[in-house]
Enzyme design. Structure first.
Site, short mmCIF file in Angstrom:
data_model
loop_
_atom_site.label_atom_id
_atom_site.label_comp_id
_atom_site.label_asym_id
_atom_site.label_seq_id
_atom_site.Cartn_x
_atom_site.Cartn_y
_atom_site.Cartn_z
N ILE A 157 29.64 36.39 30.29
CA ILE A 157 29.51 36.05 31.72
C ILE A 157 28.49 34.92 31.89
O ILE A 157 28.71 33.97 32.65
CB ILE A 157 29.09 37.28 32.54
CG1 ILE A 157 30.11 38.42 32.37
CG2 ILE A 157 28.96 36.92 34.02
CD1 ILE A 157 29.67 39.76 32.94
N TYR B 63 23.80 52.85 27.38
CA TYR B 63 23.91 51.53 28.01
C TYR B 63 23.62 51.63 29.50
O TYR B 63 22.74 50.95 30.04
CB TYR B 63 25.31 50.92 27.78
CG TYR B 63 25.63 49.75 28.70
CD1 TYR B 63 24.89 48.57 28.63
CD2 TYR B 63 26.65 49.84 29.65
CE1 TYR B 63 25.17 47.50 29.48
CE2 TYR B 63 26.94 48.78 30.51
CZ TYR B 63 26.19 47.62 30.42
OH TYR B 63 26.47 46.57 31.26
N GLY C 180 31.25 61.20 25.75
CA GLY C 180 30.78 61.09 27.14
C GLY C 180 31.54 60.05 27.96
O GLY C 180 31.00 59.50 28.91
N TYR D 132 41.29 55.08 23.41
CA TYR D 132 40.46 56.28 23.32
C TYR D 132 41.08 57.41 24.14
O TYR D 132 41.48 57.21 25.30
CB TYR D 132 39.05 56.01 23.87
CG TYR D 132 38.25 54.96 23.13
CD1 TYR D 132 38.59 54.55 21.84
CD2 TYR D 132 37.13 54.38 23.72
CE1 TYR D 132 37.83 53.59 21.17
CE2 TYR D 132 36.37 53.42 23.06
CZ TYR D 132 36.73 53.02 21.78
OH TYR D 132 35.99 52.07 21.13
N THR E 288 25.45 46.46 36.55
CA THR E 288 26.80 46.97 36.35
C THR E 288 27.09 48.15 37.27
O THR E 288 26.16 48.87 37.68
CB THR E 288 26.97 47.42 34.88
OG1 THR E 288 28.13 48.22 34.75
CG2 THR E 288 25.78 48.26 34.41
N ALA F 20 20.80 38.46 30.31
CA ALA F 20 20.66 38.88 28.90
C ALA F 20 20.60 40.39 28.82
O ALA F 20 19.84 41.03 29.54
CB ALA F 20 19.38 38.29 28.30
P1 NAD Z 1 27.33 39.68 26.41
O1 NAD Z 1 27.01 40.82 25.48
O2 NAD Z 1 28.59 38.91 26.24
O3 NAD Z 1 26.13 38.62 26.39
C1 NAD Z 1 24.79 39.00 26.38
C2 NAD Z 1 23.97 37.77 26.03
O4 NAD Z 1 22.59 38.16 26.05
C3 NAD Z 1 24.25 37.20 24.63
O5 NAD Z 1 24.37 35.79 24.71
C4 NAD Z 1 23.04 37.61 23.82
O6 NAD Z 1 22.73 36.69 22.79
C5 NAD Z 1 21.95 37.65 24.88
N1 NAD Z 1 20.87 38.59 24.51
C6 NAD Z 1 21.00 39.89 24.13
N2 NAD Z 1 19.79 40.40 23.83
C7 NAD Z 1 18.87 39.41 24.04
C8 NAD Z 1 17.46 39.33 23.92
N3 NAD Z 1 16.73 40.39 23.52
N4 NAD Z 1 16.85 38.18 24.25
C9 NAD Z 1 17.57 37.10 24.66
N5 NAD Z 1 18.91 37.11 24.77
C10 NAD Z 1 19.56 38.26 24.47
O7 NAD Z 1 27.23 40.33 27.87
P2 NAD Z 1 28.11 40.04 29.17
O8 NAD Z 1 29.33 40.89 29.12
O9 NAD Z 1 28.22 38.60 29.40
O10 NAD Z 1 27.15 40.69 30.28
C11 NAD Z 1 26.12 39.91 30.88
C12 NAD Z 1 25.39 40.76 31.89
O11 NAD Z 1 26.29 41.25 32.88
C13 NAD Z 1 24.71 42.01 31.29
O12 NAD Z 1 23.48 42.19 31.93
C14 NAD Z 1 25.68 43.13 31.63
O13 NAD Z 1 24.99 44.37 31.74
C15 NAD Z 1 26.23 42.66 32.96
N6 NAD Z 1 27.59 43.13 33.29
C16 NAD Z 1 28.62 42.95 32.41
C17 NAD Z 1 29.91 43.37 32.77
C18 NAD Z 1 31.09 43.15 31.84
O14 NAD Z 1 32.18 43.63 32.13
N7 NAD Z 1 30.95 42.44 30.73
C19 NAD Z 1 30.13 43.96 34.00
C20 NAD Z 1 29.04 44.12 34.88
C21 NAD Z 1 27.78 43.70 34.51
P1 TYD Z 2 35.07 48.46 27.41
O1 TYD Z 2 35.79 47.15 27.39
O2 TYD Z 2 34.24 48.85 26.22
O3 TYD Z 2 34.20 48.49 28.73
P2 TYD Z 2 33.40 49.74 29.43
O4 TYD Z 2 33.28 50.85 28.49
O5 TYD Z 2 32.09 49.11 29.74
O6 TYD Z 2 34.20 50.09 30.65
O7 TYD Z 2 36.14 49.61 27.61
C1 TYD Z 2 37.03 49.62 28.72
C2 TYD Z 2 37.82 50.92 28.68
O8 TYD Z 2 38.67 50.88 27.52
C3 TYD Z 2 36.94 52.16 28.51
O9 TYD Z 2 37.55 53.23 29.24
C4 TYD Z 2 37.01 52.46 27.02
C5 TYD Z 2 38.40 51.98 26.65
N1 TYD Z 2 38.56 51.46 25.26
C6 TYD Z 2 39.61 51.92 24.46
O10 TYD Z 2 40.42 52.78 24.87
N2 TYD Z 2 39.74 51.41 23.19
C7 TYD Z 2 38.87 50.49 22.69
O11 TYD Z 2 39.02 50.08 21.51
C8 TYD Z 2 37.81 50.00 23.52
C9 TYD Z 2 36.84 48.98 23.03
C10 TYD Z 2 37.70 50.52 24.81
#
Ligand code: NAD
Ligand code: TYD
Length: 351
Positions: A14, A157, A290, A214, A132, A84
């Site tokens: 993101i 998480y 969980g 899953y 989140t 991050a």
């Molecule tokens: P991501 O795992 O793709 O990226 C995380 C980034 O943070 C990476 O570039 C990593 O190098 C950096 N990082 C991790 N630990 C670090 C540290 N100790 N110091 C400096 N940099 C560090 O994550 P994402 O999916 O892009 O999510 C970004 C944010 O949005 C997070 O805070 C996550 O909780 C939140 N979020 C994500 C989702 C989703 O669906 N992916 C949904 C809602 C909220």
């Molecule tokens: P995920 O992309 O890990 O996001 P989150 O757990 O943060 O919602 O998983 C999305 C949904 O898909 C979640 O219900 C777990 C399920 N899942 C599978 O069924 N198989 C997989 O290999 C993964 C990674 C997730």
């Protein structure tokens, strides 16, 4: 330059979309992308920004307090957009401590650094914390999360993100630090690390590998295209009210199994396979410990107060996402060749 903004986690999924949006839309802002480049951070995500005069990458770990304090004293940011984090639930089940360190201690280090450079002069200053919907826990078949839903995190998480949210609000309440928070549903789109459901499925289907679902695949998630999330962040950064929280969602709930079946159909068409070929790859595996049943967001507040709503339909977003992964094979192979292959073997070997 008008403003200096530190965006943390800008090399991640993101974060890279947010950095691109801010650096290109606001040439008057100096954008500092602070990222530790963990397994999830990838500078290839931002290759197109190299050379942009208002964009700088800084490699650093937010857990390292002295480094953060020194950086903030040198750069004097006006705002922080904090993305991050350790972000993957399955990894948090295997290794909770790294989530506590980055998501909680890292956030507190940033809050303290803001306090120490801004002192009591908060004019034009902002700490924007990205969170989140998982902090609210799990819904049954009915209902939606609103901003006032009580926190009930259930994975390491989500508990670490909930803790960081509480700390951000505590700094606002106690020290008057100007903050905004957003809690968003599941994102999908280009550049997502292929450990999360959608890119993992695209990659496996493409390679004719089993697609692990899953449990019974009955869990429900609300999916938002990452570009829409970046737009929402832009809106909240500029128009959000001090101290407020906004939920962000896609109004787009899918049961995992239905989502994967849709993707299989889609991939058969894209890859010229006979109908049903990809669906044959679905494999039901041991459930996540969980496993939260359902997340769903009421995004009414951000729509009413700030006029934001999603613009990319799921059909269009999935098409863009699949096209991106199919045409960025090198990106995919590069991220898969590192630490990820070890994680994949550990995560799926006994399921
Ligand atoms: P991501 O795992 O793709 O990226 C995380 C980034 O943070 C990476 O570039 C990593 O190098 C950096 N990082 C991790 N630990 C670090 C540290 N100790 N110091 C400096 N940099 C560090 O994550 P994402 O999916 O892009 O999510 C970004 C944010 O949005 C997070 O805070 C996550 O909780 C939140 N979020 C994500 C989702 C989703 O669906 N992916 C949904 C809602 C909220
Ligand atoms: P995920 O992309 O890990 O996001 P989150 O757990 O943060 O919602 O998983 C999305 C949904 O898909 C979640 O219900 C777990 C399920 N899942 C599978 O069924 N198989 C997989 O290999 C993964 C990674 C997730």
């Amino acid at each position: 330059m008008d403003k200096t903004i530190i965006i943390t986690g800008g090399a991640g999924f993101i974060g890279s979309h947010v950095v691109r949006l801010f650096a290109t839309k606001y040439p008057e802002y100096r954008i500092l992308n602070l990222d530790g480049l963990t397994y999830a951070g990838n500078l290839e995500n931002l290759k197109d920004l190299e050379g942009l005069p208002n964009y700088t990458f800084i490699k650093g770990d937010i857990v390292e307090e002295d480094f953060i304090n020194k950086l903030f004293a040198e750069q004097q940011p006006d705002a922080v957009i904090h993305l991050a984090a350790e972000s993957h639930v399955d990894r948090s089940i295997l290794d909770p401590l790294s989530f506590i360190n980055t998501n909680i201690i890292g956030t507190v280090n940033l809050l303290n650094a803001c306090r120490s450079i801004w002192k009591d002069n908060f004019d034009g200053k902002l700490f924007y914390h990205i969170s989140t919907d998982e902090v609210y826990g799990s819904l049954g078949e009915e209902g939606l999360f609103v901003e006032t839903t009580a926190y009930d995190p259930r994975s390491p998480y989500s508990a670490s993100k909930a803790s960081s949210d509480h700390l951000v609000r505590a700094y606002h309440h106690t020290y008057k630090l100007p903050v905004v928070l957003t809690n968003c549903s599941n994102n999908y789109g280009p550049n997502q690390f292929p450990e999360k459901l959608i890119p993992l499925a695209i990659n496996n289907i493409k390679k004719m590998k089993a697609v692990p679902i899953y449990g019974k695949g009955e869990n429900v998630r609300d999916w938002l295209y990452v570009g829409d999330h970046a737009e929402a962040i832009d809106r909240v950064f500029h128009k959000g009210s001090n101290g407020e929280t906004y939920n962000i969602g896609g109004n787009n709930e899918w049961m995992n199994i239905d989502l994967i079946r849709l993707m299989c159909k889609f991939m058969d068409e894209k890859l010229d396979r006979s109908p049903g070929t990809s669906e044959g790859l679905i494999e039901f595996v041991k459930d996540r410990a969980g496993h939260d049943l359902r997340y769903a967001i009421d995004a009414g507040k951000i729509k009413e107060d700030l006029g934001w709503e999603p613009t990319v339909t799921f059909e269009e977003g999935l098409a863009r996402t699949v096209d991106w992964y199919l045409s960025n094979q090198e990106w995919l192979e590069n991220v898969l060749s590192g630490d990820y292959s070890k994680y994949y073997d550990q995560q799926y070997k006994d399921r």
